[in-house]
Design an enzyme around this catalytic site. Structure first.
Site, PDB file in Angstrom:
ATOM      1  N   GLU A   1       0.743  -1.342  -0.076  1.00 21.44           N
ATOM      2  CA  GLU A   1       0.032   0.141  -0.162  1.00 21.44           C
ATOM      3  C   GLU A   1       0.912   1.260  -0.002  1.00 21.44           C
ATOM      4  O   GLU A   1       0.645   2.163   0.881  1.00 21.44           O
ATOM      5  CB  GLU A   1      -0.970   0.105   1.124  1.00 21.44           C
ATOM      6  CG  GLU A   1      -1.956  -1.211   1.069  1.00 21.44           C
ATOM      7  CD  GLU A   1      -2.898  -1.262   2.184  1.00 21.44           C
ATOM      8  OE1 GLU A   1      -2.824  -0.843   3.144  1.00 21.44           O
ATOM      9  OE2 GLU A   1      -3.607  -2.325   2.402  1.00 21.44           O
TER      10      GLU A   1
ATOM     11  N   ASN B   1       2.324  -4.190  -3.675  1.00 21.56           N
ATOM     12  CA  ASN B   1       1.080  -4.660  -3.502  1.00 21.56           C
ATOM     13  C   ASN B   1       0.031  -3.608  -2.933  1.00 21.56           C
ATOM     14  O   ASN B   1       0.546  -2.698  -2.107  1.00 21.56           O
ATOM     15  CB  ASN B   1       1.016  -5.661  -2.292  1.00 21.56           C
ATOM     16  CG  ASN B   1      -0.355  -6.579  -2.058  1.00 21.56           C
ATOM     17  OD1 ASN B   1      -0.751  -7.047  -3.223  1.00 21.56           O
ATOM     18  ND2 ASN B   1      -0.819  -6.838  -0.973  1.00 21.56           N
TER      19      ASN B   1
ATOM     20  N   HIS C   1     -10.088  -6.065  -2.900  1.00 21.56           N
ATOM     21  CA  HIS C   1     -11.226  -6.187  -1.710  1.00 21.56           C
ATOM     22  C   HIS C   1     -12.214  -5.320  -2.489  1.00 21.56           C
ATOM     23  O   HIS C   1     -12.379  -4.162  -2.392  1.00 21.56           O
ATOM     24  CB  HIS C   1     -10.922  -5.289  -0.577  1.00 21.56           C
ATOM     25  CG  HIS C   1      -9.824  -5.927   0.189  1.00 21.56           C
ATOM     26  ND1 HIS C   1      -9.961  -7.113   0.784  1.00 21.56           N
ATOM     27  CD2 HIS C   1      -8.474  -5.723   0.239  1.00 21.56           C
ATOM     28  CE1 HIS C   1      -8.623  -7.640   1.220  1.00 21.56           C
ATOM     29  NE2 HIS C   1      -7.674  -6.739   1.192  1.00 21.56           N
TER      30      HIS C   1
ATOM     31  N   GLU D   1      -5.856 -10.445  -2.384  1.00 17.18           N
ATOM     32  CA  GLU D   1      -6.610 -10.308  -1.114  1.00 17.18           C
ATOM     33  C   GLU D   1      -7.849 -10.537  -1.468  1.00 17.18           C
ATOM     34  O   GLU D   1      -8.765  -9.743  -0.840  1.00 17.18           O
ATOM     35  CB  GLU D   1      -6.038  -9.199  -0.428  1.00 17.18           C
ATOM     36  CG  GLU D   1      -4.594  -8.989   0.112  1.00 17.18           C
ATOM     37  CD  GLU D   1      -4.523  -8.063   1.056  1.00 17.18           C
ATOM     38  OE1 GLU D   1      -5.235  -7.236   1.485  1.00 17.18           O
ATOM     39  OE2 GLU D   1      -3.393  -7.506   0.883  1.00 17.18           O
TER      40      GLU D   1
HETATM   41  O1  G2I Z   1      -7.576  -4.697   5.773  1.00 17.48           O
HETATM   42  C1  G2I Z   1      -7.559  -5.758   5.064  1.00 17.48           C
HETATM   43  C2  G2I Z   1      -6.250  -6.001   4.480  1.00 17.48           C
HETATM   44  C3  G2I Z   1      -5.809  -4.672   3.689  1.00 17.48           C
HETATM   45  N1  G2I Z   1      -4.766  -5.112   3.009  1.00 17.48           N
HETATM   46  C4  G2I Z   1      -3.488  -5.456   3.884  1.00 17.48           C
HETATM   47  C5  G2I Z   1      -3.870  -6.483   4.621  1.00 17.48           C
HETATM   48  O2  G2I Z   1      -2.828  -6.749   5.717  1.00 17.48           O
HETATM   49  C6  G2I Z   1      -4.983  -6.352   5.449  1.00 17.48           C
HETATM   50  O3  G2I Z   1      -5.410  -7.063   6.418  1.00 17.48           O
HETATM   51  C7  G2I Z   1      -6.150  -6.980   7.641  1.00 17.48           C
HETATM   52  C8  G2I Z   1      -6.268  -8.400   8.297  1.00 17.48           C
HETATM   53  O4  G2I Z   1      -7.035  -9.457   7.650  1.00 17.48           O
HETATM   54  C9  G2I Z   1      -6.817  -8.168   9.879  1.00 17.48           C
HETATM   55  O5  G2I Z   1      -6.901  -9.123  10.423  1.00 17.48           O
HETATM   56  O6  G2I Z   1      -5.467  -6.208   8.165  1.00 17.48           O
HETATM   57  C10 G2I Z   1      -6.044  -5.727   9.478  1.00 17.48           C
HETATM   58  C11 G2I Z   1      -5.283  -4.807  10.242  1.00 17.48           C
HETATM   59  O7  G2I Z   1      -4.570  -3.791   9.457  1.00 17.48           O
HETATM   60  C12 G2I Z   1      -6.173  -7.152  10.456  1.00 17.48           C
HETATM   61  O8  G2I Z   1      -7.123  -6.670  11.582  1.00 17.48           O
HETATM   62  C13 G2I Z   1      -6.311  -6.611  12.739  1.00 17.48           C
HETATM   63  C14 G2I Z   1      -7.324  -5.923  13.629  1.00 17.48           C
HETATM   64  O9  G2I Z   1      -7.519  -4.611  13.602  1.00 17.48           O
HETATM   65  C15 G2I Z   1      -6.586  -6.086  15.126  1.00 17.48           C
HETATM   66  O10 G2I Z   1      -7.538  -5.397  16.208  1.00 17.48           O
HETATM   67  C16 G2I Z   1      -6.303  -7.516  15.460  1.00 17.48           C
HETATM   68  O11 G2I Z   1      -5.512  -7.329  16.632  1.00 17.48           O
HETATM   69  O12 G2I Z   1      -6.092  -7.887  13.094  1.00 17.48           O
HETATM   70  C17 G2I Z   1      -5.376  -7.976  14.402  1.00 17.48           C
HETATM   71  C18 G2I Z   1      -4.862  -9.559  14.590  1.00 17.48           C
HETATM   72  O13 G2I Z   1      -6.166 -10.444  14.531  1.00 17.48           O
END
Ligand code: G2I
Length: 446
Positions: free
Chosen positions: A152, A193, A229, A257
């Site tokens: 990003e 990415n 997404h 993703e």
């Molecule tokens: O946001 C969707 C994706 C966008 N592109 C980059 C990816 O890395 C991103 O992934 C998501 C994860 O799937 C989530 O699981 O990134 C989020 C945060 O930037 C992730 O969320 C976080 C929660 O916000 C936290 O509260 C939590 O502690 O996941 C953490 C681990 O479960």
């Protein structure tokens, strides 16, 4: 016309699929591999047991740790690494013959508190960043297939995002991160990415120009990841053309993703639309030679980021919360179905490897007259994408030229009545993999 027939055959195959795990001749990972791409998923490492682990292992050829490789996860305290959660996902993938997409080395989110809370000069930040890349890419050297080196990097208008890295270091941080990653793991494919770059538009134009500049500077960028997404019913019409223009720059592309979110509750009508959306993204990847594969961002609605980030929306993945496959599963399976269009009303042909051993195999093909008139002579053509060589054939006159194989009737099996069939067989050699034919067609005539 041919394309439409293929699509119709794929939909039919999907419609006939009652037990999705055995859809159209195999799980999604096998269907994808036979079409020359991988089908991957993001996973949550802590959940890799029981039914969740079974689906992750059976259906996907590539795993992306959803959070476990991010900087905050691997270096919660400065200078003290905790690789345990990332190791677990990598070990699981290796145990199940899966590739790993490493995600992600440099990103402005999920940074450790000690980094975001500190005050750094540009030089200090640059060194912290490259040391981190060196440590993490080095730790998994040779075990990660693709790395999202920088995630990003762009703002919505396609200019450099004013993240801590962009604002402090300028665009040069991207080149530094890629060079450090290449030095640490020379065999991993290195990706940029981003999201909202799926359509041709300001942000993807920005990415396109960035990739061009980096390549011109000799920066080792191997690929561009399109997160995808997506919102229900909004697969960009320009997706395929956009992937292709990046590929034409000389880099690989991948969907990294994919999910398709909808407002809740998800009705049958919405899930049908979602099926079509998933299928069209997979088809766009298949249509572009340099598209390496498609990764979904979580495979079950119980493990999706959407409900937390978009209140009132969800149902974005392939499986419901109880791990029951949704129509989207069939959409992907249908898009990945083997390309074996029968010549309509004339003949159909099936091909199967009946025996396989180290370096060799036996295959059997059966051609059937599906028309209403006798077939007077026939030819079956297919291509063997992985360098397999036919060494012997029976009940057919067979020639091979490069990857293309042509098998024709012999005098004694040239004429087939309606409904009649002719079987022929062959022995061949293979190395690496022995995927089924990528195209298999029969034609009538002498
Ligand atoms: O946001 C969707 C994706 C966008 N592109 C980059 C990816 O890395 C991103 O992934 C998501 C994860 O799937 C989530 O699981 O990134 C989020 C945060 O930037 C992730 O969320 C976080 C929660 O916000 C936290 O509260 C939590 O502690 O996941 C953490 C681990 O479960």
């Amino acid at each position: 016309m041919l394309r439409r027939l293929i699509a119709a055959a794929a939909l039919l195959a999907a419609a006939l699929t009652a037990a999705p795990a055995a859809a159209a001749g195999g799980p999604l990972r096998d269907l994808a591999e036979a079409r020359g791409i991988y089908l991957g998923t993001a996973v949550t490492g802590d959940r890799l047991t029981g039914g969740y682990a079974d689906v992750a292992a059976d259906q996907f050829g590539s795993l992306t740790p959803g959070n476990e490789m991010k900087w905050d996860a691997v270096e919660p305290t400065r200078g003290s690494h905790d690789w345990s959660r990332a190791d677990r996902v990598v070990a699981f993938a290796e145990a199940h013959g899966q590739r790993v997409r490493g995600h992600t080395l440099v990103w402005h989110n999920q940074l450790p508190g000690w980094l975001t809370g500190g005050t750094w000069t540009a030089d200090q930040l640059r060194t912290l960043m490259t040391d981190h890349v060196t440590a993490e890419a080095g730790r998994y050297k040779g075990r990660v297939d693709h790395w999202d080196v920088v995630n990003e990097p762009l703002a919505e208008d396609g200019t450099l995002r004013r993240s801590v890295f962009g604002a402090t270091l300028g665009e040069s941080y991207i080149a530094d991160a890629f060079r450090a990653a290449r030095a640490a793991d020379p065999t991993a494919k290195l990706y940029l990415n981003d999201y909202s770059i799926e359509a041709v538009g300001a942000k993807s134009d920005g990415m396109y120009d960035l990739v061009k500049r980096l390549l011109a500077q000799g920066v080792p960028v191997d690929g561009v990841g399109f997160q995808a997404h997506l919102i229900l019913g909004q697969v960009p019409a320009s997706l395929e053309a956009n992937l292709r223009r990046f590929a034409d720059l000389g880099v690989d592309v991948a969907i990294t993703e994919l999910d398709v979110r909808t407002t809740l509750p998800a009705t049958a009508e919405k899930l049908d639309r979602q099926k079509a959306d998933y299928a069209s993204v997979v088809r766009a990847c298949l249509a572009v030679t340099r598209c390496a594969g498609v990764t979904v961002w979580g495979f079950t609605d119980s493990d999706s980021w959407i409900p937390d980030f978009f209140p009132g929306q969800g149902a974005a993945t392939l499986y419901d919360e109880d791990l029951y496959p949704k129509p989207a599963y069939d959409g992907i399976a249908g898009a990945l179905a083997p390309v074996t269009p029968p010549a309509p009303g004339v003949c159909s042909v099936t091909y199967a490897v009946t025996q396989q051993w180290a370096g060799g195999y036996t295959a059997q093909a059966t051609l059937r007259n599906t028309g209403t008139a006798p077939l007077d002579g026939w030819t079956v053509r297919w291509s063997q994408p992985a360098g397999q060589r036919v060494t012997q054939a029976w009940n057919t006159a067979l020639t091979q030229s490069g990857t293309e194989v042509t098998a024709s009737h012999l005098p004694y099996n040239a004429t087939l009545p309606p409904g009649g069939s002719a079987a022929f067989g062959l022995n061949g050699t293979w190395s690496g993999t022995n995927p089924p034919p990528t195209s298999l067609i029969c034609t009538s005539g002498t």
